[in-house]
Design a protein around this motif. Structure first.
Motif, short mmCIF file in Angstrom:
data_model
loop_
_atom_site.label_atom_id
_atom_site.label_comp_id
_atom_site.label_asym_id
_atom_site.label_seq_id
_atom_site.Cartn_x
_atom_site.Cartn_y
_atom_site.Cartn_z
N GLU A 1 50.70 37.60 50.32
CA GLU A 1 50.48 39.05 50.40
C GLU A 1 49.58 39.54 49.27
O GLU A 1 48.68 40.37 49.48
CB GLU A 1 51.82 39.78 50.35
N SER A 2 49.82 39.05 48.04
CA SER A 2 49.01 39.51 46.92
C SER A 2 47.56 39.07 47.05
O SER A 2 46.64 39.83 46.73
CB SER A 2 49.60 38.99 45.61
N SER B 1 49.02 47.15 41.83
CA SER B 1 49.43 45.78 41.59
C SER B 1 48.25 44.81 41.60
O SER B 1 48.27 43.79 40.89
CB SER B 1 50.46 45.34 42.63
N VAL B 2 47.22 45.11 42.38
CA VAL B 2 46.05 44.23 42.46
C VAL B 2 45.39 44.13 41.09
O VAL B 2 45.05 43.03 40.61
CB VAL B 2 45.06 44.74 43.52
N ASN C 1 53.52 43.84 44.41
CA ASN C 1 52.47 43.99 45.43
C ASN C 1 52.52 45.38 46.06
O ASN C 1 52.49 45.55 47.28
CB ASN C 1 52.62 42.91 46.51
N SER D 1 45.92 41.30 49.62
CA SER D 1 45.61 42.61 49.05
C SER D 1 44.38 42.53 48.16
O SER D 1 43.53 43.44 48.16
CB SER D 1 46.81 43.11 48.24
#
Length: 425
Positions: free
Chosen positions: A268-269, A222-223, A216, A272
């Protein structure tokens, strides 16, 4: 007047390009680099307006300028510096942007493809000084150019994968590479993941993409790694043999999503991902100040495939992603609208509570066999008959005891029979 303004602007820029095209044949490396820089700047300015690009292509032979760049840098030994290669690849990237004909011509140039493959393999093997800023800038320009080619030539994805897939995955696996290089590798896999025909050929990249997604880290993109894994896992191919199939069963899809996708899903991911979608809809970069922009329909495609996971649907629903998808649908892009509608449908299916009465009836119908129902009816009838018989012959046990102080053998057997039935009931 607007049209004439574009034509005049294009003629002026075209004259600059032609002048610098002639300078590319100069023996002075500094002049070559300066011309490459000016050509890149011209295209960078012109691509701010599509009409300017169209007018520029009419007054200037883009193919001739591209050939001059390739000849000046890649076919001339004296111009093989990292700086000249960086500038040349930036120019070629501008030439191929939104121009599939130009990309096809450049991908058909054997000299250019050989140089491109050599540089990518050197990055994968770590043969060059990874700390050299000039080398890093050149490598980023190379990967940006490769992404432009890959985006435009979907019909050539098989050939592109055969040439570059293994070294690109090696680059991603090596954490010593700068983030700006790793980001471009992730972007390349994201572009390929949007082509469902070749998913089985890049399926072995899932493990390294999952590692990046689980970090993340916005600087590692990372997205989009999460988006790529979601696209690859929802493709029609056998997850074990990595061979293409006609379709993937629902059971296999659930297993694949639990194995590869659910492990990446965190609060969190998902946050994002929603932030990235919101800024992309508004035409802004993500993260803010990174100057990194995303293609909306590609992002929505990844979200639509991600919504095959119930865990992802529940988290995204809690983050009110439905409002963002509705905003994205208003952009009037067919591909974006299609993927947004699919995502909204999946979220509604996964988060809609089932009717409790229907569920209980279904459970009872499945859990209670037919012979049990029949047995219950027989037992109820047996109980009714037993008590009826008892009421007819003996109004109460007291009557039996008072009437027959010494009951006969017949009465004794009858009473024992009744009590045995009562015990059974």
């Amino acid at each position: 007047q607007s049209t004439w303004g574009h034509v005049t602007y294009a003629i002026m820029k075209g004259a600059i390009l032609l002048r610098h095209k002639q300078r590319l044949a100069s023996a002075d490396l500094n002049e070559v680099n300066d011309s490459l820089h000016r050509i890149g700047c011209v295209f960078g300015e012109v691509f701010g307006n599509t009409k300017d690009v169209t007018a520029l292509q009419k007054v200037c032979e883009i193919h001739d300028i591209a050939n001059a760049v390739i000849t000046a840098v890649f076919q001339t030994p004296r111009n093989t510096s990292a700086r000249s290669q960086e500038l040349a690849f930036h120019c070629l990237k501008w030439f191929g942007l939104d121009n599939s004909t130009m990309c096809r011509a450049m991908f058909g140039d054997d000299v250019l493809v050989a140089v491109l493959l050599q540089i990518v393999k050197e990055m994968a093997s770590g043969g060059e000084n990874a700390d050299d800023k000039a080398i890093i800038a050149r490598n980023e320009a190379v990967l940006r150019f490769l992404n432009t080619i890959t985006r435009s030539l979907s019909n050539n994805h098989n050939d592109i994968i055969d040439l570059f897939c293994d070294p690109m995955i090696q680059i991603l696996s090596d954490t010593s590479h700068p983030h700006i290089v790793a980001v471009q590798c992730v972007n390349w896999l994201v572009i390929l993941s949007c082509n469902s025909v070749i998913h089985y050929k890049i399926a072995h990249s899932r493990s390294v993409l999952i590692e990046i997604a689980m970090r993340n880290d916005p600087s590692l993109n990372s997205v989009m790694a999460l988006v790529a894994v979601s696209n690859i896992c929802c493709a029609p191919f056998d997850a074990d043999t990595l061979t293409a199939t006609q379709e993937t069963s629902e059971h296999s899809m659930d297993r694949i999503m639990r194995t590869y996708v659910d492990v990446m899903i965190t609060a969190e991911s998902m946050k994002s991902l929603c932030d990235c979608l919101s800024r992309t809809i508004d035409g802004l970069d993500y993260p803010a100040g990174s100057h990194r922009y995303y293609t909306l329909w590609m992002l929505c495609m990844g979200i639509a495939n991600l919504c095959r996971s119930k865990m992802a649907c529940l988290m995204l629903c809690s983050l009110q992603i439905s409002k963002l998808l509705s905003r994205a649908t208003n952009r009037k892009d067919e591909r974006t609208a299609k993927y947004c509608q699919f995502a909204l449908k999946r979220i509604a299916q996964q988060t809609e509570p089932s009717h409790p009465t229907t569920r209980s009836r279904t459970f009872e119908a499945k859990a209670t066999p037919k012979f049990n129902t029949s047995f219950a009816k027989k037992l109820q009838k047996f109980r009714s008959n037993s008590f009826t018989l008892f009421a007819k012959r003996f109004r109460s046990l007291d009557e039996v005891r008072t009437t027959h102080t010494q009951p006969s053998t017949h009465h004794t057997h009858l009473i024992n029979d009744i009590f045995s039935r009562l015990r059974f009931i």
